[in-house]
Scaffold this active site. Structure first.
Site, mmCIF file in Angstrom:
data_model
loop_
_atom_site.group_PDB
_atom_site.id
_atom_site.type_symbol
_atom_site.label_atom_id
_atom_site.label_comp_id
_atom_site.label_asym_id
_atom_site.label_seq_id
_atom_site.Cartn_x
_atom_site.Cartn_y
_atom_site.Cartn_z
ATOM 1 N N LYS A 130 16.173 -14.953 0.499
ATOM 2 C CA LYS A 130 16.052 -16.397 0.315
ATOM 3 C C LYS A 130 15.331 -17.051 1.488
ATOM 4 C CE LYS A 130 18.011 -16.906 -3.726
ATOM 5 N NZ LYS A 130 19.327 -17.486 -3.983
ATOM 6 N N ARG B 89 24.033 -9.523 -5.373
ATOM 7 C CA ARG B 89 22.804 -9.546 -6.178
ATOM 8 C C ARG B 89 21.621 -9.422 -5.215
ATOM 9 N NH1 ARG B 89 18.997 -13.291 -8.037
ATOM 10 N NH2 ARG B 89 18.226 -12.875 -10.148
#
Length: 339
Positions: A280, A315
């Site tokens: 991210k 994830r």
């Protein structure tokens, strides 16, 4: 905002007599932080927990999509899109997608998460028909090849989820927490499949336009609590629900860091906890890594912190590296088989 109790997890021993097991996993706690809006969290003994909160924090989580949650699980990300923020459409071609799915399973993924719509900041929506045309053939090909590993469909659209279930998908992973379309809750309940409900503030086009919160940890938890209640009311058992705080979805760097620090508060919802922070943007902001592919080390750092706080599912894009990190973490923290 609802006051919340956040367990302070520990591992190993010696365990004091008043230790409580966190969500049936390898971690335990005997202290909690009490969060009340507008006040600093207060340290309290776990013995002060209200009975319902104690039960939610300690009850073992049922298996999801055939996977027990008493040890960490790895969800491998397969973006069948031309404009993913991380892999830039690398697996958009059908044959590449199937090959990558097989490779992730070989690398140690427990479940595959297949998505056909990019949810990167600024992304434009994709028509459900086009999205289904991307993901359904991949799922069908995996099943035709005899691959029995659980498959998750990452979509906001109920018609895409239905088509994916017909092709063999086992779980609905929804960044909109089954709130994007009126039919979502009904479709999810009728399918009998487990679901993952994620928090997001705004849609991908606008979510990073100066998001604000009074207390991000309590607000995200309240949102997820409301969506879990809505799912239960629609006929989806709580034991089949995972929750995800939505790292990077309508959050600044400071918001993301606050959520990760306080992640364990989500165990109070009585659901399995999925954590997705792989590659991210906030990792790049903190670590000086503007290119997503250069954020593997930072992704592992936050993944291990999530495990320290009891997250059951990670994830990730980088399955092989995460598998090695998880195996070592498990061996060190009492959930591995190594002596």
């Amino acid at each position: 905002m609802t006051p919340r109790w956040r367990p302070l997890p520990r591992s190993g021993g010696p365990r004091p007599p008043d230790a409580l097991v966190l969500a049936g996993g390898p971690l335990w706690f005997n202290e909690v932080a009490f969060h009340d809006a507008g006040r600093e969290p207060r340290l309290r003994p776990a013995a002060e927990l209200p009975p319902a909160v104690r039960e939610a924090l300690t009850a073992p989580r049922p298996p999801v999509a055939g996977l027990s949650l008493d040890r960490p699980r790895i969800m491998g990300i397969l973006n069948v899109t031309p404009d993913s923020f991380s892999d830039g459409g690398e697996h958009f071609a059908f044959d590449h997608a199937v090959a990558r799915a097989r490779a992730m399973l070989d690398e140690g993924a427990d479940i595959l998460d297949i998505g056909g719509e990019s949810t990167r900041p600024g992304a434009e929506p994709v028509a459900p028909e086009a999205e289904a045309a991307r993901v359904v053939p991949v799922i069908a090909a995996l099943r035709a090849a005899g691959i029995a590993a659980p498959v998750s469909i990452d979509t906001r659209n109920p018609e895409v989820a239905e088509a994916a279930f017909a092709a063999g998908a086992d779980l609905w992973n929804d960044v909109a927490a089954l709130g994007h379309a009126r039919a979502s809750l009904t479709v999810a309940a009728a399918s009998g499949r487990p679901v993952c409900l994620m928090h997001a503030k705004g849609d991908p086009r606008t979510m990073q336009d100066a998001p604000t919160y009074e207390d991000v940890l309590l607000e995200v938890t309240d949102f997820l609590a409301a969506r879990v209640d809505a799912a239960e009311a629609a006929g989806i058992p709580r034991g089949t629900i995972l929750v995800d705080p939505g790292i990077g979805f309508g959050k600044t760097v400071a918001h993301n860091l606050a959520l990760i620090r306080g992640l364990a508060v989500l165990h109070g919802l009585g659901c399995g906890l999925l954590f997705g922070a792989s590659r991210k943007r906030f990792i790049g902001s903190v670590a000086g890594a503007p290119v997503a592919a250069d954020r593997v080390a930072g992704s592992l750092a936050v993944a291990l912190e999530a495990l320290r706080q009891g997250a059951q599912v990670l994830r990730v894009h980088d399955v092989k590296e995460t598998r090695q990190a998880v195996d070592l973490w498990s061996a060190l923290n009492g959930s591995g088989d190594q002596e």
